[in-house]
Design an enzyme around this catalytic site. Structure first.
Site, PDB file in Angstrom:
ATOM      1  N   LYS A 175     -37.054 -66.720 -43.025  1.00 23.76           N
ATOM      2  CA  LYS A 175     -37.500 -68.103 -43.191  1.00 23.76           C
ATOM      3  C   LYS A 175     -38.891 -68.333 -42.593  1.00 23.76           C
ATOM      4  O   LYS A 175     -39.580 -69.267 -42.992  1.00 23.76           O
ATOM      5  CB  LYS A 175     -36.473 -69.082 -42.607  1.00 23.76           C
ATOM      6  CG  LYS A 175     -35.061 -68.961 -43.216  1.00 23.76           C
ATOM      7  CD  LYS A 175     -35.065 -68.966 -44.719  1.00 23.76           C
ATOM      8  CE  LYS A 175     -33.728 -68.784 -45.411  1.00 23.76           C
ATOM      9  NZ  LYS A 175     -32.843 -67.723 -44.994  1.00 23.76           N
ATOM     10  N   TYR A 210     -25.592 -62.429 -44.737  1.00 25.31           N
ATOM     11  CA  TYR A 210     -26.617 -62.097 -45.747  1.00 25.31           C
ATOM     12  C   TYR A 210     -26.912 -60.594 -45.793  1.00 25.31           C
ATOM     13  O   TYR A 210     -26.516 -59.906 -46.727  1.00 25.31           O
ATOM     14  CB  TYR A 210     -27.915 -62.867 -45.467  1.00 25.31           C
ATOM     15  CG  TYR A 210     -27.793 -64.346 -45.587  1.00 25.31           C
ATOM     16  CD1 TYR A 210     -27.949 -64.975 -46.821  1.00 25.31           C
ATOM     17  CD2 TYR A 210     -27.527 -65.143 -44.475  1.00 25.31           C
ATOM     18  CE1 TYR A 210     -27.840 -66.353 -46.938  1.00 25.31           C
ATOM     19  CE2 TYR A 210     -27.420 -66.518 -44.583  1.00 25.31           C
ATOM     20  CZ  TYR A 210     -27.580 -67.110 -45.810  1.00 25.31           C
ATOM     21  OH  TYR A 210     -27.465 -68.471 -45.920  1.00 25.31           O
ATOM     22  N   TYR A 216     -18.805 -67.601 -49.330  1.00 28.72           N
ATOM     23  CA  TYR A 216     -19.991 -67.633 -48.471  1.00 28.72           C
ATOM     24  C   TYR A 216     -19.598 -67.570 -46.997  1.00 28.72           C
ATOM     25  O   TYR A 216     -18.705 -68.315 -46.577  1.00 28.72           O
ATOM     26  CB  TYR A 216     -20.787 -68.926 -48.729  1.00 28.72           C
ATOM     27  CG  TYR A 216     -21.935 -69.093 -47.769  1.00 28.72           C
ATOM     28  CD1 TYR A 216     -23.141 -68.438 -47.977  1.00 28.72           C
ATOM     29  CD2 TYR A 216     -21.806 -69.869 -46.619  1.00 28.72           C
ATOM     30  CE1 TYR A 216     -24.188 -68.560 -47.080  1.00 28.72           C
ATOM     31  CE2 TYR A 216     -22.843 -70.001 -45.712  1.00 28.72           C
ATOM     32  CZ  TYR A 216     -24.034 -69.337 -45.951  1.00 28.72           C
ATOM     33  OH  TYR A 216     -25.064 -69.460 -45.042  1.00 28.72           O
TER      34      TYR A 216
HETATM   35  C1  LIG Z   1     -31.590 -67.383 -45.689  1.00 29.68           C
HETATM   36  C2  LIG Z   1     -31.300 -65.944 -45.514  1.00 29.68           C
HETATM   37  C3  LIG Z   1     -31.263 -65.067 -46.610  1.00 29.68           C
HETATM   38  C4  LIG Z   1     -31.371 -65.531 -48.029  1.00 29.68           C
HETATM   39  O1  LIG Z   1     -32.662 -65.870 -48.383  1.00 29.68           O
HETATM   40  P1  LIG Z   1     -32.842 -66.995 -49.492  1.00 29.68           P
HETATM   41  O2  LIG Z   1     -34.310 -67.148 -49.593  1.00 29.68           O
HETATM   42  O3  LIG Z   1     -32.132 -68.209 -48.975  1.00 29.68           O
HETATM   43  O4  LIG Z   1     -32.227 -66.496 -50.743  1.00 29.68           O
HETATM   44  C5  LIG Z   1     -31.066 -63.733 -46.379  1.00 29.68           C
HETATM   45  N1  LIG Z   1     -30.890 -63.273 -45.135  1.00 29.68           N
HETATM   46  C6  LIG Z   1     -30.902 -64.071 -44.057  1.00 29.68           C
HETATM   47  C7  LIG Z   1     -30.670 -63.463 -42.739  1.00 29.68           C
HETATM   48  C8  LIG Z   1     -31.105 -65.436 -44.214  1.00 29.68           C
HETATM   49  O5  LIG Z   1     -31.097 -66.227 -43.142  1.00 29.68           O
END
Ligand SMILES: *Cc1c(COP(=O)(O)O)cnc(C)c1O
Length: 333
Positions: free
Chosen positions: A50, A290, A264
């Protein structure tokens, strides 16, 4: 393509490393060479993807005179932690709207990112049920703050609008430069695909720079068709914003949903295996929501022979390891 035309705050000062994973590749049978792009090492509290997006979004907030940032995410959101972290750095107040995507999952005393929200001095947390209109909920917080004389700015979930996706267009250009400098070629890229900005930015960066490396997204939430549509749309919006006329061919967008498991943020055995394997072969921490699920996808695809033998695969590590501390039970603790 000129990304320098967009104001940024300069959160990303140097390229994150691209590392070969010799032990991990060997543990998968040595059929492919797995490399990792260490975006988990980006600046901002505990790192993660992010930061690249917020570099653009927070610059926009400051240009518009904001003194307060509002954003949203799940109860263990890395995006919320990083938005708060950069707001702190900029001297801005930060309010979070947390979505209980899993019923009763918000625990005020929870560890992981939730602990960090409080440590970093969040100004307010609103918890809403799963499926809520998050833009609407953030709008309500904004109205309340405006009535108090504040100037709030809303960053959408995951900072996944066209402006935020530019962060990953920039990442793709960074990777291209590193490939040149380090004399590397990649036959395939594997990326996590959540709120879609990361995946969309990488694709837009490929199209805009005429790079033809296949990208496989690993979804963590939505069904394949829905996710692919979201990525495709956002990648085209990012290209529009930069002024690239070329469109994204729909068949360039792949986001498998086979590794989501029960839903999720809910753990899977394959995620636990992936997190343990990378930790024990390379000393690198993934996350349960993720990058752990994305890596479980990569592992499965390697085992299935999805990648040509001898190929070089680049895995994008998007960060998230603080969430591990909210999942101790899954790892036999
Ligand atoms: C938000 C996030 C993602 C996904 O990225 P997006 O841009 O939301 O698709 C992947 N890995 C981590 C650790 C995240 O925090």
């Amino acid at each position: 393509m000129n990304l320098a035309q967009f104001p940024r705050r300069g959160y990303v000062k140097e390229a994150t490393p691209i590392e070969f994973l010799p032990n991990f590749s060997k543990a998968l049978g040595g059929k492919v060479n797995v490399y990792i792009k260490r975006d988990d090492l980006l600046p901002g509290t505990s790192g993660g993807n992010k930061t690249r997006k917020l570099d653009f979004c927070i610059a926009d907030a400051l240009a518009k005179g904001a003194d307060t940032i509002i954003t949203c995410g799940a109860v263990q959101s890395n995006h919320c932690r990083l938005t708060l972290s950069w707001a702190v750095k900029e001297g801005l107040d930060c309010y979070l709207v947390l979505e209980e995507r899993v019923k009763n999952s918000y625990k005020p005393e929870a560890s992981g990112n939730n602990f960090l929200f409080r440590l970093l001095g969040v100004k307010g947390i609103t918890v809403v049920p799963g499926g809520s209109d998050m833009m609407g909920e953030m709008g309500k917080v904004a109205e309340k703050l405006k009535a108090e004389g504040k100037k709030p700015y809303i960053v959408p979930g995951g900072a996944s609008n066209a402006l935020g996706a530019l962060g990953y267009v920039g990442c793709m250009e960074e990777i291209m430069h590193q490939m040149f400098i380090q004399g590397l070629t990649f036959d395939h890229m594997v990326v996590p695909s959540g709120s879609a900005g990361t995946h969309a930015g990488i694709i837009a960066g490929m199209i805009g720079n005429n790079i033809n490396i296949p990208v496989t997204g690993i979804g963590v939430n939505r069904p394949k068709a829905v996710q692919q549509e979201a990525v495709h749309k956002l990648a085209n919006q990012a290209l529009d914003l930069i002024g690239v006329e070329q469109r994204v061919p729909a068949d360039k967008v792949i986001a498998f949903d086979d590794y989501v498991g029960p839903g999720y943020s809910l753990p899977t055995d394959a995620m636990v295996e992936a997190v343990k394997l990378l930790a024990r072969t390379e000393g690198i921490l993934l996350d349960p929501v993720y990058s752990g699920k994305a890596m479980s996808g990569l592992i499965d695809l390697v085992r299935k022979g999805y990648f040509r033998e001898g190929s070089n695969i680049l895995f994008l590590h998007t960060g998230g390891s603080p969430a591990l501390y909210a999942y101790l039970d899954c790892f036999g603790n």
